[in-house]
Design a protein around this motif. Structure first.
Motif, PDB file in Angstrom:
ATOM      1  N   MET A   1      22.254  50.549   7.796  1.00  0.00           N
ATOM      2  CA  MET A   1      21.945  49.576   8.438  1.00  0.00           C
ATOM      3  C   MET A   1      22.774  48.197   8.189  1.00  0.00           C
ATOM      4  SD  MET A   1      17.790  48.306   8.829  1.00  0.00           S
ATOM      5  CE  MET A   1      17.365  47.422   7.440  1.00  0.00           C
ATOM      6  N   ALA A   2      22.918  47.578   9.345  1.00  0.00           N
ATOM      7  CA  ALA A   2      23.947  46.517   9.093  1.00  0.00           C
ATOM      8  C   ALA A   2      23.326  45.205   8.909  1.00  0.00           C
ATOM      9  CB  ALA A   2      24.508  46.224  10.607  1.00  0.00           C
ATOM     10  N   LYS A   3      23.985  44.323   7.861  1.00  0.00           N
ATOM     11  CA  LYS A   3      23.106  43.178   7.687  1.00  0.00           C
ATOM     12  C   LYS A   3      23.263  42.184   8.528  1.00  0.00           C
ATOM     13  CE  LYS A   3      23.639  43.038   2.532  1.00  0.00           C
ATOM     14  NZ  LYS A   3      24.250  42.437   1.511  1.00  0.00           N
ATOM     15  N   LYS A   4      22.203  41.342   8.987  1.00  0.00           N
ATOM     16  CA  LYS A   4      22.362  40.111   9.751  1.00  0.00           C
ATOM     17  C   LYS A   4      23.388  39.217   9.137  1.00  0.00           C
ATOM     18  CE  LYS A   4      19.822  37.048  12.705  1.00  0.00           C
ATOM     19  NZ  LYS A   4      18.441  36.147  12.460  1.00  0.00           N
ATOM     20  N   LYS A   5      24.323  38.894  10.127  1.00  0.00           N
ATOM     21  CA  LYS A   5      25.215  37.593   9.761  1.00  0.00           C
ATOM     22  C   LYS A   5      24.481  36.316   9.468  1.00  0.00           C
ATOM     23  CE  LYS A   5      29.985  36.578  10.915  1.00  0.00           C
ATOM     24  NZ  LYS A   5      31.081  36.376  12.107  1.00  0.00           N
ATOM     25  N   GLU A   6      24.774  35.770   8.393  1.00  0.00           N
ATOM     26  CA  GLU A   6      24.081  34.473   8.051  1.00  0.00           C
ATOM     27  C   GLU A   6      24.331  33.446   9.004  1.00  0.00           C
ATOM     28  OE1 GLU A   6      23.906  31.468   4.219  1.00  0.00           O
ATOM     29  OE2 GLU A   6      24.137  33.534   3.919  1.00  0.00           O
ATOM     30  N   GLU A   7      23.603  32.652   9.513  1.00  0.00           N
ATOM     31  CA  GLU A   7      23.802  31.515  10.426  1.00  0.00           C
ATOM     32  C   GLU A   7      24.057  30.291   9.631  1.00  0.00           C
ATOM     33  OE1 GLU A   7      23.484  31.495  13.960  1.00  0.00           O
ATOM     34  OE2 GLU A   7      23.391  33.925  14.027  1.00  0.00           O
ATOM     35  N   LEU A   8      25.126  29.409  10.135  1.00  0.00           N
ATOM     36  CA  LEU A   8      25.501  28.224   9.596  1.00  0.00           C
ATOM     37  C   LEU A   8      24.768  27.169  10.306  1.00  0.00           C
ATOM     38  CD1 LEU A   8      29.388  28.885   8.723  1.00  0.00           C
ATOM     39  CD2 LEU A   8      27.097  28.810   7.128  1.00  0.00           C
ATOM     40  N   ASP A   9      24.269  26.104   9.785  1.00  0.00           N
ATOM     41  CA  ASP A   9      23.688  25.148  10.589  1.00  0.00           C
ATOM     42  C   ASP A   9      24.813  24.299  11.298  1.00  0.00           C
ATOM     43  OD1 ASP A   9      24.304  22.381   8.785  1.00  0.00           O
ATOM     44  OD2 ASP A   9      23.880  23.862   7.577  1.00  0.00           O
ATOM     45  N   PRO A  10      24.425  23.584  12.455  1.00  0.00           N
ATOM     46  CA  PRO A  10      25.687  22.950  13.084  1.00  0.00           C
ATOM     47  C   PRO A  10      26.430  22.094  12.238  1.00  0.00           C
ATOM     48  CG  PRO A  10      23.278  22.934  14.387  1.00  0.00           C
ATOM     49  CD  PRO A  10      23.191  23.630  12.882  1.00  0.00           C
ATOM     50  N   GLU A  11      25.759  21.399  11.561  1.00  0.00           N
ATOM     51  CA  GLU A  11      26.379  20.212  10.671  1.00  0.00           C
ATOM     52  C   GLU A  11      27.601  20.974   9.626  1.00  0.00           C
ATOM     53  OE1 GLU A  11      25.094  16.346   8.653  1.00  0.00           O
ATOM     54  OE2 GLU A  11      24.530  17.895   7.565  1.00  0.00           O
ATOM     55  N   THR A  12      27.346  22.244   9.069  1.00  0.00           N
ATOM     56  CA  THR A  12      28.050  22.940   8.325  1.00  0.00           C
ATOM     57  C   THR A  12      29.223  23.431   9.174  1.00  0.00           C
ATOM     58  OG1 THR A  12      26.291  23.582   7.056  1.00  0.00           O
ATOM     59  CG2 THR A  12      28.316  24.868   6.730  1.00  0.00           C
ATOM     60  N   LEU A  13      28.904  23.807  10.390  1.00  0.00           N
ATOM     61  CA  LEU A  13      30.207  24.309  11.246  1.00  0.00           C
ATOM     62  C   LEU A  13      30.762  23.127  11.817  1.00  0.00           C
ATOM     63  CD1 LEU A  13      27.914  26.814  13.396  1.00  0.00           C
ATOM     64  CD2 LEU A  13      29.927  27.347  11.955  1.00  0.00           C
ATOM     65  N   GLU A  14      30.448  21.827  11.826  1.00  0.00           N
ATOM     66  CA  GLU A  14      31.102  20.819  12.085  1.00  0.00           C
ATOM     67  C   GLU A  14      32.274  20.182  11.062  1.00  0.00           C
ATOM     68  OE1 GLU A  14      30.539  16.129  13.732  1.00  0.00           O
ATOM     69  OE2 GLU A  14      28.704  17.549  13.412  1.00  0.00           O
ATOM     70  N   LEU A  15      31.440  20.545   9.685  1.00  0.00           N
ATOM     71  CA  LEU A  15      32.317  20.240   8.617  1.00  0.00           C
ATOM     72  C   LEU A  15      33.480  21.097   8.472  1.00  0.00           C
ATOM     73  CD1 LEU A  15      33.004  18.776   6.002  1.00  0.00           C
ATOM     74  CD2 LEU A  15      31.185  20.335   4.811  1.00  0.00           C
ATOM     75  N   ILE A  16      33.235  22.502   8.733  1.00  0.00           N
ATOM     76  CA  ILE A  16      34.301  23.509   8.538  1.00  0.00           C
ATOM     77  C   ILE A  16      35.320  23.255   9.616  1.00  0.00           C
ATOM     78  CG2 ILE A  16      34.805  26.076   9.009  1.00  0.00           C
ATOM     79  CD1 ILE A  16      31.835  26.406   7.681  1.00  0.00           C
ATOM     80  N   ASN A  17      34.935  23.117  10.873  1.00  0.00           N
ATOM     81  CA  ASN A  17      35.876  23.000  11.996  1.00  0.00           C
ATOM     82  C   ASN A  17      36.826  21.320  11.774  1.00  0.00           C
ATOM     83  OD1 ASN A  17      35.400  25.149  13.618  1.00  0.00           O
ATOM     84  ND2 ASN A  17      33.592  23.827  14.503  1.00  0.00           N
ATOM     85  N   TRP A  18      36.265  20.378  11.255  1.00  0.00           N
ATOM     86  CA  TRP A  18      36.761  19.240  10.697  1.00  0.00           C
ATOM     87  C   TRP A  18      37.965  19.462   9.601  1.00  0.00           C
ATOM     88  CZ3 TRP A  18      37.143  16.173   6.347  1.00  0.00           C
ATOM     89  CH2 TRP A  18      37.414  15.034   6.434  1.00  0.00           C
ATOM     90  N   CYS A  19      37.632  20.536   8.773  1.00  0.00           N
ATOM     91  CA  CYS A  19      38.542  20.857   7.698  1.00  0.00           C
ATOM     92  C   CYS A  19      39.550  21.548   8.243  1.00  0.00           C
ATOM     93  CB  CYS A  19      37.672  21.622   6.597  1.00  0.00           C
ATOM     94  SG  CYS A  19      36.838  20.747   5.526  1.00  0.00           S
ATOM     95  N   ILE A  20      39.255  22.336   9.200  1.00  0.00           N
ATOM     96  CA  ILE A  20      40.302  23.337   9.872  1.00  0.00           C
ATOM     97  C   ILE A  20      41.483  22.219  10.568  1.00  0.00           C
ATOM     98  CG2 ILE A  20      40.800  24.861  11.822  1.00  0.00           C
ATOM     99  CD1 ILE A  20      38.267  26.308  10.862  1.00  0.00           C
ATOM    100  N   GLU A  21      40.932  21.229  11.289  1.00  0.00           N
ATOM    101  CA  GLU A  21      41.922  20.063  11.743  1.00  0.00           C
ATOM    102  C   GLU A  21      42.550  19.439  10.810  1.00  0.00           C
ATOM    103  OE1 GLU A  21      40.383  17.732  15.062  1.00  0.00           O
ATOM    104  OE2 GLU A  21      38.508  18.893  15.229  1.00  0.00           O
TER     105      GLU A  21
END
Length: 66
Positions: A1-21
């Motif tokens: 059985m596949a594990k459900k991928k953990e969802e990141l909240d929008p703010e965390t995603l924004e921070l990750i994308n900011w760090c990539i930039e």
């Protein structure tokens, strides 16, 4: 059985994308991609503070390179 991928909240995603930039600006400033990634990982609290202080990725990279 596949594990459900953990969802990141929008703010965390924004921070990750900011760090990539930020990483891109560090590379433009002369760092290798690995050096940029390592620096962001080692200084994650500092970069997180810059994010919440409203700095753009370019401004944060300039501060990091100063």
């Amino acid at each position: 059985m596949a594990k459900k991928k953990e969802e990141l909240d929008p703010e965390t995603l924004e921070l990750i994308n900011w760090c990539i930039e930020v990483e891109g600006y560090l590379v433009k400033g002369g760092a290798t991609q690995q050096e940029a990634q390592d620096h962001i990982e080692e200084q994650v609290e500092w970069f997180t503070d810059q994010f919440y202080d409203g700095l753009t990725p370019e401004e944060a990279a300039k501060e990091a390179l100063a």
